[in-house]
Write an enzyme that holds these catalytic residues in place. Structure first.
Site, PDB file in Angstrom:
ATOM      1  N   HIS A 133       0.861  -1.183   0.000  1.00  9.12           N
ATOM      2  CA  HIS A 133       0.000   0.000   0.000  1.00  9.12           C
ATOM      3  C   HIS A 133       0.899   1.235   0.000  1.00  9.12           C
ATOM      4  O   HIS A 133       2.013   1.187   0.508  1.00  9.12           O
ATOM      5  CB  HIS A 133      -0.842  -0.050   1.278  1.00  9.12           C
ATOM      6  CG  HIS A 133      -1.905   0.999   1.399  1.00  9.12           C
ATOM      7  ND1 HIS A 133      -1.642   2.270   1.844  1.00  9.12           N
ATOM      8  CD2 HIS A 133      -3.237   0.954   1.147  1.00  9.12           C
ATOM      9  CE1 HIS A 133      -2.772   2.958   1.862  1.00  9.12           C
ATOM     10  NE2 HIS A 133      -3.759   2.191   1.446  1.00  9.12           N
ATOM     11  N   ASP A 210       2.912  -4.881   7.769  1.00  6.25           N
ATOM     12  CA  ASP A 210       1.693  -4.094   7.633  1.00  6.25           C
ATOM     13  C   ASP A 210       0.517  -5.068   7.729  1.00  6.25           C
ATOM     14  O   ASP A 210       0.231  -5.809   6.779  1.00  6.25           O
ATOM     15  CB  ASP A 210       1.721  -3.364   6.281  1.00  6.25           C
ATOM     16  CG  ASP A 210       0.416  -2.628   6.000  1.00  6.25           C
ATOM     17  OD1 ASP A 210      -0.523  -2.747   6.791  1.00  6.25           O
ATOM     18  OD2 ASP A 210       0.359  -1.947   4.963  1.00  6.25           O
ATOM     19  N   GLN A 213      -4.744  -5.319   6.619  1.00  5.28           N
ATOM     20  CA  GLN A 213      -5.780  -6.185   6.025  1.00  5.28           C
ATOM     21  C   GLN A 213      -5.764  -7.586   6.636  1.00  5.28           C
ATOM     22  O   GLN A 213      -6.502  -8.454   6.182  1.00  5.28           O
ATOM     23  CB  GLN A 213      -5.575  -6.300   4.509  1.00  5.28           C
ATOM     24  CG  GLN A 213      -5.701  -4.997   3.757  1.00  5.28           C
ATOM     25  CD  GLN A 213      -7.117  -4.414   3.782  1.00  5.28           C
ATOM     26  OE1 GLN A 213      -8.087  -5.118   4.087  1.00  5.28           O
ATOM     27  NE2 GLN A 213      -7.233  -3.142   3.486  1.00  5.28           N
ATOM     28  N   LYS A 236     -10.573  -0.795   9.904  1.00  6.80           N
ATOM     29  CA  LYS A 236     -10.658  -1.931   8.983  1.00  6.80           C
ATOM     30  C   LYS A 236     -11.078  -3.201   9.722  1.00  6.80           C
ATOM     31  O   LYS A 236     -11.339  -4.223   9.101  1.00  6.80           O
ATOM     32  CB  LYS A 236      -9.310  -2.154   8.305  1.00  6.80           C
ATOM     33  CG  LYS A 236      -8.867  -0.916   7.542  1.00  6.80           C
ATOM     34  CD  LYS A 236      -8.007  -1.243   6.383  1.00  6.80           C
ATOM     35  CE  LYS A 236      -7.371  -0.001   5.807  1.00  6.80           C
ATOM     36  NZ  LYS A 236      -8.130   0.574   4.687  1.00  6.80           N
ATOM     37  N   CYS A 374      -4.876   2.601  -3.628  1.00  2.00           N
ATOM     38  CA  CYS A 374      -3.665   3.087  -2.929  1.00  2.00           C
ATOM     39  C   CYS A 374      -2.524   2.081  -3.072  1.00  2.00           C
ATOM     40  O   CYS A 374      -1.733   1.894  -2.140  1.00  2.00           O
ATOM     41  CB  CYS A 374      -3.944   3.393  -1.462  1.00  2.00           C
ATOM     42  SG  CYS A 374      -4.935   4.850  -1.246  1.00  2.00           S
TER      43      CYS A 374
HETATM   44  N1  PLP Z   1      -1.878  -0.888   4.557  1.00  2.00           N
HETATM   45  C1  PLP Z   1      -2.823  -1.558   3.896  1.00  2.00           C
HETATM   46  C2  PLP Z   1      -2.541  -2.931   3.380  1.00  2.00           C
HETATM   47  C3  PLP Z   1      -4.068  -0.977   3.693  1.00  2.00           C
HETATM   48  O1  PLP Z   1      -5.013  -1.651   3.034  1.00  2.00           O
HETATM   49  C4  PLP Z   1      -4.300   0.317   4.185  1.00  2.00           C
HETATM   50  C5  PLP Z   1      -5.585   0.994   3.913  1.00  2.00           C
HETATM   51  O2  PLP Z   1      -6.254   0.692   2.945  1.00  2.00           O
HETATM   52  C6  PLP Z   1      -3.279   0.962   4.884  1.00  2.00           C
HETATM   53  C7  PLP Z   1      -2.084   0.326   5.058  1.00  2.00           C
HETATM   54  C8  PLP Z   1      -3.464   2.322   5.447  1.00  2.00           C
HETATM   55  O3  PLP Z   1      -4.422   2.301   6.460  1.00  2.00           O
HETATM   56  P1  PLP Z   1      -4.954   3.666   7.086  1.00  2.00           P
HETATM   57  O4  PLP Z   1      -5.434   4.501   5.948  1.00  2.00           O
HETATM   58  O5  PLP Z   1      -6.053   3.234   7.987  1.00  2.00           O
HETATM   59  O6  PLP Z   1      -3.810   4.280   7.823  1.00  2.00           O
END
Ligand code: PLP
Length: 415
Positions: A133, A210, A213, A236, A374
């Site tokens: 992401h 990370d 998800q 999420k 993203c």
């Molecule tokens: N990492 C992953 C895999 C994501 O799907 C997302 C959000 O879609 C993020 C990081 C970023 O999350 P946030 O916008 O809640 O900080």
């Protein structure tokens, strides 16, 4: 554990009970029952989460950590109980290793600035993967520009799986951190994170996982994964927005300097010099999102009440059904066909632009996401401008997948 969380009646989720916990599923969109397939962007909230936030504001609202009065102490207790719940949820050795942040993005930036920046020299490398992401790309690019380090990217194959041999080769002594996504939001790929951490550990390379998800969909055990940092977002995993978590090994957290100064993160302040609190306090400058943390604690209770094994099993069934059912729609092509996948179905429909697909299925009450999710390098890899994405949550059903398939068929008929 929360008494209001639905109990399992058998080996599977009590899906009717689960759905009744989500008030928003009662509403209609364009006169049709809402079918929500955008959980990967942000999940819906169950009543226990909504009520926990409501209860805080109605009955316990006060600032935390610094008041002697009853409300402040109650608020502090609830906030710290939430920290302990989160620690239990990911099997952190200590709740002092749980730093509350605004979300996964802020957690990654915290690691970038407080952990990695002081360690980087020109010529060093930061290793990430092709399926990250933007939140796990851009902070590292900032650091590279500042320090003369370079960003290296582990390739993936056409199914959307990491090239593990390439990863092994790229783990050199120049690498100062490996950032890897556990579950790809754009492809659904579940990466072999424990194996990757073991590979990095042999080279003494710290790993940030990370988990944005992953936490909504499967049990997570940071000790079993063997990572150094783990981050995720409340919204999420059925909790509030504006709250997230960075877990880090305590020795790392203690060695890191804070990247924001302010109230509560200090032990002692004079005009000449300030001394900081221990972790996690030193990373939580200013009044935190108290209600958000409490809501996240309620989301943890809720998911644990369901059982993460049952959540994962239900979503695996949905994914299997969706993969088969949607493949019957003319022109449907799944993007992301890894052997190990979580509940994300990214796709294209013939040569219809993804935004048109999203707009047209919305007329049938079906909420899907369209665009680059993203994760622009992922769609670029597949040579696409965008994909449509149906992402699954605990409240989705096979019938809803049928509704999506029918909406796609009607979309086809319009072109
Ligand atoms: N990492 C992953 C895999 C994501 O799907 C997302 C959000 O879609 C993020 C990081 C970023 O999350 P946030 O916008 O809640 O900080």
């Amino acid at each position: 554990m929360n008494d209001t969380a639905p109990k399992m009646t058998g080996p599977e989720l009590d899906i009717d009970k689960v759905r009744s916990d989500f008030p928003i599923l009662q509403r209609t969109v364009h006169g049709k029952p809402l079918v929500y397939f955008d959980t990967a962007a942000s999940a819906q909230r169950p009543l226990p989460v909504i009520e926990a936030v409501d209860n805080f504001y109605r009955n316990h609202n006060a600032n935390i950590h610094r008041g002697v009065h009853t409300l402040s102490q109650e608020a502090t207790d609830h906030h710290e109980q939430a920290r302990a719940k989160v620690a239990g949820f990911i099997n952190a050795p200590s709740d002092q290793e749980i730093v509350f942040t605004r979300g996964a993005t802020e957690s990654i930036n915290l690691v970038a600035y407080s952990f990695l920046r002081p360690r980087l020299q020109p010529g060093d490398e930061i290793l990430i993967t092709w399926m990250e992401h933007h939140s796990n790309i851009v902070p590292w690019q900032f650091l590279c520009e500042e320090t003369g380090a370079s960003l290296k990217v582990v390739p993936m194959n056409q199914r959307g799986e990491l090239e593990m041999d390439a990863l092994a080769d790229m783990l050199t002594e120049r690498v100062k951190l490996l950032g890897v996504v556990q579950v790809s939001n754009a492809l659904g790929t579940v990466n072999p994170v424990a194996e990757i951490c073991a590979m990095a550990r042999k080279k003494e390379i710290p790993v940030l996982v990370d988990g944005a998800q992953a936490t909504p969909h499967q049990a997570v055990d940071v000790q079993a994964l063997g990572c150094d940092f783990y981050c995720f977002s409340g919204h999420k995993m059925y909790g509030p927005t504006g709250i997230g978590v960075l877990w880090g090994r305590y020795e790392h957290l203690q060695a890191m300097t804070p990247y924001q100064g302010g109230g509560e993160m200090i032990r002692h302040v004079t005009f000449e010099k300030s001394e900081f609190n221990d972790a996690p306090g030193k990373f939580e400058a200013g009044t935190p999102n108290i209600a958000g943390a409490i809501g996240l604690g309620a989301a943890v209770d809720y998911l644990q009440g369901l059982g993460m094994d049952k959540v994962a099993a239900w979503e695996a069934r949905l994914l299997a059904y969706g993969t088969e059912r949607l493949a019957q729609v003319e022109g449907f092509r799944m993007i992301g066909t890894a052997a190990n996948k979580a509940g994300v179905m990214s796709f294209v429909l013939g040569d219809i632009h993804a935004n048109d697909v999203g707009t047209l299925v919305d007329l049938h009450g079906v909420a899907i996401r369209t665009g680059h999710h993203c994760a622009m390098p992922v769609v670029q890899y597949f040579g696409l401008p965008a994909t449509a994405r149906a992402s699954l949550g605990i409240y989705n059903t096979m019938e809803e997948i049928d509704t999506l398939a029918e909406a796609l068929e009607k979309t086809n008929a319009m072109f």
